[in-house]
Enzyme design. Structure first.
Site, PDB file in Angstrom:
ATOM      1  N   GLY A  13       0.715  -1.267  -0.221  1.00 17.02           N
ATOM      2  CA  GLY A  13      -0.137  -0.077   0.061  1.00 17.02           C
ATOM      3  C   GLY A  13       0.949   1.174   0.011  1.00 17.02           C
ATOM      4  N   ALA A  16       2.299   3.129  -5.318  1.00 22.57           N
ATOM      5  CA  ALA A  16       2.072   2.316  -6.395  1.00 22.57           C
ATOM      6  C   ALA A  16       0.748   1.693  -5.931  1.00 22.57           C
ATOM      7  CB  ALA A  16       3.177   1.583  -6.642  1.00 22.57           C
ATOM      8  N   SER A  40       1.222  -3.874   4.934  1.00 19.39           N
ATOM      9  CA  SER A  40       1.632  -4.494   6.242  1.00 19.39           C
ATOM     10  C   SER A  40       1.492  -3.237   7.232  1.00 19.39           C
ATOM     11  CB  SER A  40       3.260  -4.591   6.082  1.00 19.39           C
ATOM     12  OG  SER A  40       3.998  -4.292   7.307  1.00 19.39           O
ATOM     13  N   ILE A  43       5.602  -2.387   7.895  1.00 18.14           N
ATOM     14  CA  ILE A  43       6.753  -1.912   7.211  1.00 18.14           C
ATOM     15  C   ILE A  43       6.315  -0.785   6.546  1.00 18.14           C
ATOM     16  CG2 ILE A  43       7.899  -2.907   5.139  1.00 18.14           C
ATOM     17  CD1 ILE A  43       7.143  -5.665   5.912  1.00 18.14           C
ATOM     18  N   LYS A  79       4.350  22.221 -10.212  1.00 17.51           N
ATOM     19  CA  LYS A  79       5.664  22.037 -10.808  1.00 17.51           C
ATOM     20  C   LYS A  79       5.820  22.311 -12.421  1.00 17.51           C
ATOM     21  CE  LYS A  79       8.857  18.112 -11.755  1.00 17.51           C
ATOM     22  NZ  LYS A  79       9.254  16.786 -11.626  1.00 17.51           N
ATOM     23  N   PRO A  99      11.638  22.310 -19.114  1.00 18.29           N
ATOM     24  CA  PRO A  99      10.107  22.588 -18.811  1.00 18.29           C
ATOM     25  C   PRO A  99       9.267  21.651 -19.551  1.00 18.29           C
ATOM     26  CG  PRO A  99      10.852  23.827 -20.815  1.00 18.29           C
ATOM     27  CD  PRO A  99      11.929  22.915 -20.489  1.00 18.29           C
ATOM     28  N   GLU A 343      14.406  12.782 -13.330  1.00 24.12           N
ATOM     29  CA  GLU A 343      13.135  13.393 -14.251  1.00 24.12           C
ATOM     30  C   GLU A 343      11.907  12.793 -13.394  1.00 24.12           C
ATOM     31  OE1 GLU A 343      13.060  15.252 -16.830  1.00 24.12           O
ATOM     32  OE2 GLU A 343      15.220  15.378 -17.410  1.00 24.12           O
TER      33      GLU A 343
HETATM   34  P1  FAD Z   1       6.902   1.295  -1.444  1.00 20.66           P
HETATM   35  O1  FAD Z   1       6.406   2.663  -0.986  1.00 20.66           O
HETATM   36  O2  FAD Z   1       8.121   1.115  -0.664  1.00 20.66           O
HETATM   37  O3  FAD Z   1       5.618   0.433  -0.690  1.00 20.66           O
HETATM   38  C1  FAD Z   1       5.672  -0.964  -0.440  1.00 20.66           C
HETATM   39  C2  FAD Z   1       4.464  -1.356   0.335  1.00 20.66           C
HETATM   40  O4  FAD Z   1       4.471  -2.876   0.273  1.00 20.66           O
HETATM   41  C3  FAD Z   1       4.205  -0.823   1.552  1.00 20.66           C
HETATM   42  O5  FAD Z   1       2.948  -0.565   1.794  1.00 20.66           O
HETATM   43  C4  FAD Z   1       4.782  -2.035   2.436  1.00 20.66           C
HETATM   44  O6  FAD Z   1       4.013  -1.687   3.711  1.00 20.66           O
HETATM   45  C5  FAD Z   1       4.186  -3.329   1.608  1.00 20.66           C
HETATM   46  N1  FAD Z   1       4.885  -4.247   1.815  1.00 20.66           N
HETATM   47  C6  FAD Z   1       6.335  -4.690   1.863  1.00 20.66           C
HETATM   48  N2  FAD Z   1       6.460  -5.789   2.402  1.00 20.66           N
HETATM   49  C7  FAD Z   1       5.420  -6.306   2.701  1.00 20.66           C
HETATM   50  C8  FAD Z   1       4.742  -7.522   3.331  1.00 20.66           C
HETATM   51  N3  FAD Z   1       5.711  -8.423   3.832  1.00 20.66           N
HETATM   52  N4  FAD Z   1       3.448  -7.526   3.824  1.00 20.66           N
HETATM   53  C9  FAD Z   1       2.572  -6.589   3.548  1.00 20.66           C
HETATM   54  N5  FAD Z   1       2.910  -5.686   2.872  1.00 20.66           N
HETATM   55  C10 FAD Z   1       4.196  -5.471   2.592  1.00 20.66           C
HETATM   56  N6  FAD Z   1       9.168   8.772  -7.750  1.00 20.66           N
HETATM   57  C11 FAD Z   1       8.373   9.849  -8.506  1.00 20.66           C
HETATM   58  O7  FAD Z   1       7.705   9.780  -9.122  1.00 20.66           O
HETATM   59  N7  FAD Z   1       9.024  10.985  -8.211  1.00 20.66           N
HETATM   60  C12 FAD Z   1      10.151  11.339  -7.470  1.00 20.66           C
HETATM   61  O8  FAD Z   1      10.507  12.377  -7.314  1.00 20.66           O
HETATM   62  C13 FAD Z   1      10.611  10.169  -7.242  1.00 20.66           C
HETATM   63  N8  FAD Z   1      11.854  10.416  -6.080  1.00 20.66           N
HETATM   64  C14 FAD Z   1      12.389   9.195  -5.692  1.00 20.66           C
HETATM   65  C15 FAD Z   1      13.554   9.345  -4.881  1.00 20.66           C
HETATM   66  C16 FAD Z   1      14.196   8.107  -4.448  1.00 20.66           C
HETATM   67  C17 FAD Z   1      15.468   8.290  -3.785  1.00 20.66           C
HETATM   68  C18 FAD Z   1      13.515   7.008  -4.648  1.00 20.66           C
HETATM   69  C19 FAD Z   1      14.311   5.838  -4.079  1.00 20.66           C
HETATM   70  C20 FAD Z   1      12.550   6.866  -5.221  1.00 20.66           C
HETATM   71  C21 FAD Z   1      11.853   7.886  -5.785  1.00 20.66           C
HETATM   72  N9  FAD Z   1      10.727   7.866  -6.522  1.00 20.66           N
HETATM   73  C22 FAD Z   1      10.182   8.910  -7.131  1.00 20.66           C
HETATM   74  C23 FAD Z   1       9.927   6.491  -6.698  1.00 20.66           C
HETATM   75  C24 FAD Z   1       8.944   6.413  -5.825  1.00 20.66           C
HETATM   76  O9  FAD Z   1       9.307   6.618  -4.530  1.00 20.66           O
HETATM   77  C25 FAD Z   1       8.063   5.296  -5.929  1.00 20.66           C
HETATM   78  O10 FAD Z   1       8.088   4.687  -7.082  1.00 20.66           O
HETATM   79  C26 FAD Z   1       6.796   5.128  -5.089  1.00 20.66           C
HETATM   80  O11 FAD Z   1       6.946   5.928  -4.051  1.00 20.66           O
HETATM   81  C27 FAD Z   1       6.227   3.739  -5.093  1.00 20.66           C
HETATM   82  O12 FAD Z   1       6.705   3.122  -4.088  1.00 20.66           O
HETATM   83  P2  FAD Z   1       6.075   1.633  -3.936  1.00 20.66           P
HETATM   84  O13 FAD Z   1       4.719   2.001  -3.728  1.00 20.66           O
HETATM   85  O14 FAD Z   1       6.375   0.803  -5.274  1.00 20.66           O
HETATM   86  O15 FAD Z   1       6.819   0.880  -2.901  1.00 20.66           O
END
Ligand code: FAD
Length: 490
Positions: A13, A16, A40, A43, A79, A99, A343
């Site tokens: 959650g 993404a 979770s 986490i 932005k 831009p 980007e």
């Molecule tokens: P996460 O946010 O890591 O979520 C993972 C989920 O899985 C959490 O809810 C967690 O609880 C759950 N989970 C994990 N293991 C378990 C388990 N065992 N049981 C149950 N649940 C579990 N994107 C942009 O679009 N713009 C930006 O400017 C940008 N800057 C970034 C800068 C950095 C340094 C990084 C590393 C990333 C950046 N991103 C950016 C990418 C962006 O952060 C992610 O694409 C976005 O937050 C989506 O992450 P996610 O949901 O895939 O993963």
């Protein structure tokens, strides 16, 4: 889709997971589909990802969510561009902007712009298109991109936001659309004899069954990589950055409408203005600088005391999975791959990955043909976005550290990128090449021209030619003429 009830389970959650839940729920509103999101309670989410492209504007508008409803709740700001500072001192360019592209809807005074551009080119060969484009002006004057009705420009813009709060907002919205939320720690993934995923098992003792699973568990990729064993292809050979250190600072009094990306000794630092704080982080390569050195350099750059700074270290897996959809599982978000945040493309890729998936399912169901076509398309998208980011590093003109020199000398460029640069330096038709390679799905003609001009990467002047001659001969002319004709045609 068939009329058979379908149970979709989203694992994770973060942004993404909740974006996916909303997109699915909206598209399948009147279909016999149940959507459950398992997250979770222990986490946390990655909690970075604070900048977007204009695609996110379309996301909120498709969801029927007004800016006045979500932006204040998520401390969001507008932005209009990204400003690159210190990437090209060797070409005497202290900074340039990328831009988002805005277009004139009704304006017909094309000659005004052409003359204006001619005058500028006549004065200075390094004049950059970003200053000439409308969003460049907005950024420079810190103006909001929101326009009154009947304004003759269509202004493209994205947002800066607190990603944790966006997740919270989208969670409420998805639940309003009927998405079931379960706070569980997934400990095991049960599979059918044919290898398809059957159910998720949790520490709390619950078993969550599903027909189709979406892996949004972040870099862990519990379902696609860990359970189904899909390989991860690293981009490390041409994108060196694998780490980040973040450090928020107080909000600025005058809020800029752009992200700032400042080159440092072994990477770059972002500055993202939110209404309640400024997001900062240093993205670097651990092959060239230690975590401690990077943290100190970021603090010096920000002018903050290291001892009292709220520093947080993040490790990044840069690359993509070999197949984004395998068996009855789709990976979305960090679990499918990540191209470093220069980007701010990650949420754009989340959104388009889900939209394209839904289109494929609507067209041909969950068939092998759809799966194969989808995997090829998404893989190519990741690679072409990667090429654009690689171009920044390859064309930089810094000479103050091993890191920048190694990037300039990097020979691991894709054929697609090599070809594009070749067309540009030979004064071919870059626009046509971008279309031929279908690159405009993400970074179109203007983006490439801003990047190339921003690094002073122009084709060589012929002997005795002037800057204006260069403008007339090379493809910039066609580009600007084309843009302005577009303006006229609208
Ligand atoms: P996460 O946010 O890591 O979520 C993972 C989920 O899985 C959490 O809810 C967690 O609880 C759950 N989970 C994990 N293991 C378990 C388990 N065992 N049981 C149950 N649940 C579990 N994107 C942009 O679009 N713009 C930006 O400017 C940008 N800057 C970034 C800068 C950095 C340094 C990084 C590393 C990333 C950046 N991103 C950016 C990418 C962006 O952060 C992610 O694409 C976005 O937050 C989506 O992450 P996610 O949901 O895939 O993963």
């Amino acid at each position: 889709m068939s009329n058979k009830p379908l149970h979709v389970v989203i694992a994770g959650g973060g942004t993404a997971g909740w974006m996916t839940a909303n997109l699915l729920a909206k598209r399948w509103l009147n279909q016999p589909v149940t959507i459950t999101l398992v997250e979770s309670p222990d986490i946390g989410i990655i909690g970075v990802g604070e900048g977007s492209t204009p695609t996110l504007k379309r996301f909120f508008s498709d969801m029927g969510i007004a800016e006045q409803d979500w932006m204040p709740e998520c401390n969001a700001t507008y932005k209009v561009s990204i400003r690159f500072e210190g990437w090209s001192p060797g070409a005497n360019i202290p900074a340039y902007s990328h831009p988002f592209i805005s277009q004139l809807d009704t304006f017909s005074e094309r000659s005004f712009y052409v003359n204006c551009f001619h005058r500028r080119m006549g004065q200075d060969v390094t004049t950059r298109p970003d200053e000439f484009l409308f969003n460049g002006w907005l950024a420079k004057h810190q103006r909001s991109p929101v326009t009154p009705p009947n304004f003759p420009f269509r202004i493209e813009y994205g947002y800066h936001f607190d990603s944790g709060l966006v997740g919270e907002f989208l969670k409420k919205h998805a639940q309003g659309l009927g998405v079931i939320h379960k706070a569980l720690n997934i400990t095991d993934v049960e599979c059918h004899p044919n290898g398809d995923i059957a159910a998720l098992h949790s520490k709390e003792g619950e078993r969550v069954e599903g027909d189709f699973f979406i892996d949004c568990t972040g870099f862990q990729s519990l379902l696609l990589q860990k359970t189904l064993g899909v390989n991860f292809k690293s981009f490390k050979d041409n994108l060196f950055n694998d780490s980040a250190v973040v450090c928020p600072t107080p909000a600025q009094t005058e809020l800029p409408v752009e992200t700032r990306a400042t080159a440092l000794s072994a990477g770059w630092a972002w500055q993202i203005p939110l209404t309640n704080r400024t997001g900062n982080g240093y993205v670097y390569s651990s092959d060239f600088i230690s975590d401690e050195q990077a943290a100190s350099e970021l603090c010096r750059h920000l002018g903050v005391e290291e001892e009292s700074a709220a520093l947080r270290k993040i490790t990044m897996n840069v690359g993509q999975v070999e197949r984004h959809w395998a068996k009855n599982c789709l990976a979305v978000g960090l679990s499918q791959g990540f191209i470093e945040p220069l980007e701010a493309t990650a949420l754009h890729l989340v959104q388009t990955s889900v939209e394209i998936f839904l289109d494929h399912v609507d067209e041909g169901g969950f068939s092998e043909t759809q799966r194969r076509a989808y995997n090829q398309l998404i893989s190519e998208r990741f690679e072409r976005v990667r090429d654009y980011i690689v171009a920044h590093y390859r064309l930089n003109t810094r000479s103050d550290s091993e890191y920048w020199l190694a990037n300039q000398n990097n020979e691991n460029l894709s054929d697609s990128l090599l070809h594009l640069l070749n067309v540009w330096y030979r004064r071919g038709d870059l626009g046509q090449e971008i279309q031929r390679q279908q690159l405009d799905s993400h970074f179109g003609n203007t983006s490439w021209h801003c990047l190339l001009a921003g690094y002073g990467a122009f084709p060589p002047l012929e002997k005795g030619a002037t800057a204006t001659d260069l403008y007339k001969q090379n493809e910039l002319a066609a580009f600007f003429e084309g843009c302005l004709l577009n303006f006229k045609a609208q």
